[in-house]
Scaffold this motif. Structure first.
Motif, mmCIF file in Angstrom:
data_model
loop_
_atom_site.group_PDB
_atom_site.id
_atom_site.type_symbol
_atom_site.label_atom_id
_atom_site.label_comp_id
_atom_site.label_asym_id
_atom_site.label_seq_id
_atom_site.Cartn_x
_atom_site.Cartn_y
_atom_site.Cartn_z
ATOM 1 N N PHE A 168 24.481 68.213 11.951
ATOM 2 C CA PHE A 168 25.521 68.554 12.923
ATOM 3 C C PHE A 168 25.045 69.673 13.843
ATOM 4 N N LEU A 169 24.353 70.668 13.263
ATOM 5 C CA LEU A 169 23.809 71.764 14.063
ATOM 6 C C LEU A 169 22.826 71.238 15.101
ATOM 7 N N ASN A 170 21.952 70.314 14.700
ATOM 8 C CA ASN A 170 20.996 69.720 15.643
ATOM 9 C C ASN A 170 21.715 69.062 16.816
ATOM 10 N N SER A 171 22.846 68.423 16.525
ATOM 11 C CA SER A 171 23.576 67.729 17.585
ATOM 12 C C SER A 171 24.250 68.693 18.554
ATOM 13 N N LYS A 172 24.512 69.914 18.094
ATOM 14 C CA LYS A 172 25.206 70.887 18.937
ATOM 15 C C LYS A 172 24.267 71.643 19.860
ATOM 16 N N ALA A 173 22.977 71.601 19.584
ATOM 17 C CA ALA A 173 22.021 72.325 20.429
ATOM 18 C C ALA A 173 20.718 71.553 20.489
ATOM 19 N N PRO A 174 20.603 70.577 21.409
ATOM 20 C CA PRO A 174 19.325 69.879 21.581
ATOM 21 C C PRO A 174 18.198 70.874 21.814
ATOM 22 N N LYS A 175 17.007 70.463 21.515
ATOM 23 C CA LYS A 175 15.856 71.365 21.533
ATOM 24 C C LYS A 175 15.746 72.148 22.839
ATOM 25 N N GLY A 176 15.656 73.464 22.703
ATOM 26 C CA GLY A 176 15.422 74.337 23.855
ATOM 27 C C GLY A 176 16.659 74.710 24.631
ATOM 28 N N THR A 177 17.839 74.292 24.165
ATOM 29 C CA THR A 177 19.061 74.588 24.917
ATOM 30 C C THR A 177 19.997 75.458 24.097
ATOM 31 N N GLU A 178 20.939 76.085 24.793
ATOM 32 C CA GLU A 178 21.968 76.842 24.112
ATOM 33 C C GLU A 178 23.013 75.883 23.561
ATOM 34 N N GLY A 179 23.819 76.372 22.636
ATOM 35 C CA GLY A 179 24.886 75.543 22.098
ATOM 36 C C GLY A 179 25.878 76.403 21.350
ATOM 37 N N HIS A 180 26.948 75.754 20.908
ATOM 38 C CA HIS A 180 27.989 76.454 20.157
ATOM 39 C C HIS A 180 28.229 75.709 18.865
ATOM 40 N N PHE A 181 28.041 76.394 17.741
ATOM 41 C CA PHE A 181 28.233 75.809 16.416
ATOM 42 C C PHE A 181 29.666 76.100 15.972
ATOM 43 N N ASN A 182 30.407 75.039 15.664
ATOM 44 C CA ASN A 182 31.833 75.157 15.380
ATOM 45 C C ASN A 182 32.134 76.174 14.275
ATOM 46 N N ALA A 183 33.341 76.771 14.352
ATOM 47 C CA ALA A 183 33.718 77.844 13.430
ATOM 48 C C ALA A 183 33.736 77.365 11.980
ATOM 49 N N HIS A 184 34.331 76.192 11.740
ATOM 50 C CA HIS A 184 34.436 75.684 10.367
ATOM 51 C C HIS A 184 33.055 75.449 9.769
ATOM 52 N N GLU A 185 32.185 74.771 10.528
ATOM 53 C CA GLU A 185 30.827 74.508 10.033
ATOM 54 C C GLU A 185 30.016 75.803 9.919
ATOM 55 N N SER A 186 30.273 76.769 10.797
ATOM 56 C CA SER A 186 29.582 78.063 10.703
ATOM 57 C C SER A 186 29.884 78.724 9.361
ATOM 58 N N ARG A 187 31.164 78.748 9.001
ATOM 59 C CA ARG A 187 31.533 79.362 7.717
ATOM 60 C C ARG A 187 30.937 78.582 6.543
ATOM 61 N N GLN A 188 30.925 77.259 6.669
ATOM 62 C CA GLN A 188 30.335 76.451 5.600
ATOM 63 C C GLN A 188 28.855 76.743 5.434
ATOM 64 N N LEU A 189 28.128 76.866 6.557
ATOM 65 C CA LEU A 189 26.694 77.132 6.470
ATOM 66 C C LEU A 189 26.427 78.536 5.948
ATOM 67 N N ILE A 190 27.262 79.500 6.325
ATOM 68 C CA ILE A 190 27.117 80.855 5.789
ATOM 69 C C ILE A 190 27.262 80.832 4.267
ATOM 70 N N ASP A 191 28.307 80.152 3.793
ATOM 71 C CA ASP A 191 28.538 80.078 2.343
ATOM 72 C C ASP A 191 27.421 79.324 1.640
ATOM 73 N N LEU A 192 26.964 78.235 2.250
ATOM 74 C CA LEU A 192 25.906 77.440 1.634
ATOM 75 C C LEU A 192 24.597 78.219 1.606
ATOM 76 N N ARG A 193 24.326 78.959 2.664
ATOM 77 C CA ARG A 193 23.122 79.792 2.707
ATOM 78 C C ARG A 193 23.131 80.808 1.572
ATOM 79 N N GLU A 194 24.259 81.461 1.388
ATOM 80 C CA GLU A 194 24.367 82.450 0.313
ATOM 81 C C GLU A 194 24.241 81.785 -1.059
ATOM 82 N N GLU A 195 24.786 80.590 -1.169
ATOM 83 C CA GLU A 195 24.716 79.857 -2.439
ATOM 84 C C GLU A 195 23.278 79.491 -2.780
ATOM 85 N N VAL A 196 22.534 78.968 -1.815
ATOM 86 C CA VAL A 196 21.149 78.563 -2.057
ATOM 87 C C VAL A 196 20.270 79.774 -2.366
#
Length: 401
Positions: free
Chosen positions: A59-87
């Motif tokens: 999903f993150l890849n789809s929000k910012a094609p290579k070399g461009t800016e993008g916005h990662f949704n709030a819900h998925e941002s929190r999920q990735l933060i939690d998953l990062r801490e978990e891993v």
């Protein structure tokens, strides 16, 4: 205590403490197979983490094609933060227990880099120059100790079965020797023009950004072979409907389920600002399961275009299997132009015929509204068609009987 006993004790601690929370995890079989067949806590845990990382990074890849800016949704941002801490927390705990849980370097760099820009609220601004994560679907990203990773067997002797052939690509199927799973390979036919080569690679890149049950999954691109592997589906919509058209079990309720899955996939594309631009009876695939269960998959994205893309054919020539007569230039293609072939496909699903019927049935009314010569008179979104089908009062028998 011997070294063997020590290793066993460490493994027992890892299994009994650090992975105990994954006893009830339900990762899909495609990820479980990467980590073992025992379905123990460790297997379930690693498969679960791998699947969730792929889901969020895709999903993150789809929000910012290579070399461009993008916005990662709030819900998925929190999920990735939690998953990062978990891993990272799990790896640290395993290390402290006397072992090591290694992570694929690509994923590790992505998790480390995300710390700098992920935020808990309001979504996260993806930095310029972000490099999409190269996702692994057919090999593990976690492994214990210093042991090297699993390598796939050589595939030189694989038996390829031709599944279909188009104007510039062929599709074969084969059974992956590592996992025993049937997959498909799409290969560009030589010689190919520069434009055909570009569109073929673009098709893979577009599909790799998409993650939805009703859109075909792609796995890996081979630059040398000019091919890519993808999810295998047993049938096209064309063949499936013709095969089951006289089956009394393929009633109007079953046909509506097939139609809605097709529309859910297209609605997902439009929500991400993609137009398919080549919808047809053969570009919709059907994945079969037991008891006549199926999942419909959108495929063939060679002409798909995002509204932010600056590339298009300079010619005004119109492409596609079912073309909208109101469209005078392929460059001006909009989501409303995808609605036109939807009418033909819905008509085929419900009637089993490619000839448009003009009667007073509700499905005929829906079909004709999709096919209106004036785009302004059509359904203005796929969601409107979905709502119309949801409210459709169907007889128990199919329209073809």
């Amino acid at each position: 205590m011997t070294q063997v006993d020590a290793d066993a004790a460490v493994q027992q601690k890892i299994r009994g403490i650090f992975f105990a929370d994954y006893t009830f995890a339900e990762p899909s079989d495609r990820f479980i197979r990467l980590y073992g067949e025992d379905r123990d806590d460790i297997t379930l845990g690693l498969a679960h983490l791998h699947e969730q990382l792929n889901r969020l990074f895709k999903f993150l890849n789809s929000k910012a094609p290579k070399g461009t800016e993008g916005h990662f949704n709030a819900h998925e941002s929190r999920q990735l933060i939690d998953l990062r801490e978990e891993v990272l927390g799990l790896r640290s705990a395993v290390h402290n227990a006397g072992s090591s849980l290694n992570l694929d370097s690509t994923y590790e760099r992505a998790l480390e880099g995300a710390e700098e820009w992920l935020v808990h609220s309001g979504g996260s601004p993806i930095p310029t120059g972000f490099t999409p994560v190269d996702l692994k679907w057919h090999e593990p990203i976690f492994w214990f100790g210093k042991e090297d990773r699993v390598h796939l067997e050589k595939r030189d002797a694989l038996i390829l079965t031709l599944e279909g052939e188009g104007s510039f690509a062929r599709v074969h199927s084969f059974v992956d020797p590592m996992y025993g799973v049937k997959v498909a390979r799409k290969k560009l036919v030589s010689p190919a023009t520069a434009e055909e080569s570009f569109r073929f690679k673009q098709e893979f890149e577009t599909m790799s950004k998409l993650s939805f049950p009703y859109v075909l999954d792609v796995y890996q691109y081979d630059e040398k072979d000019r091919s890519y592997t993808m999810e295998y589906c047993e049938s096209t919509l064309d063949a499936y409907v013709q095969e089951r058209n006289d089956d009394e079990k393929f009633d109007n309720s079953s046909r509506r389920r097939v139609a809605l899955q097709f529309l859910y996939g297209l609605n997902y594309l439009h929500l991400l600002n993609y137009c398919h631009r080549d919808l047809s009876y053969n570009n919709v695939l059907v994945k079969r399961y037991d008891k006549n269960a199926v999942i419909v998959k959108l495929s063939d994205f060679g002409f798909a275009k995002h509204d932010s893309s600056t590339y298009t054919k300079t010619s005004a020539e119109i492409f596609g299997s079912i073309t909208d007569p109101s469209l005078d230039n392929f460059k001006n293609f909009e989501p409303i132009n995808d609605i036109y072939p939807v009418g033909f496909i819905l008509n085929f699903i419900f009637t089993g015929s490619k000839s448009i019927k003009d009667d007073d049935s509700e499905i005929s009314t829906i079909v004709h509204k999709c096919l209106d010569a004036k785009p302004a008179n059509r359904y203005q979104s796929v969601l409107e068609i979905i709502e119309a089908l949801d409210h459709l009062k169907l007889s128990p028998h199919s329209a073809s009987t």
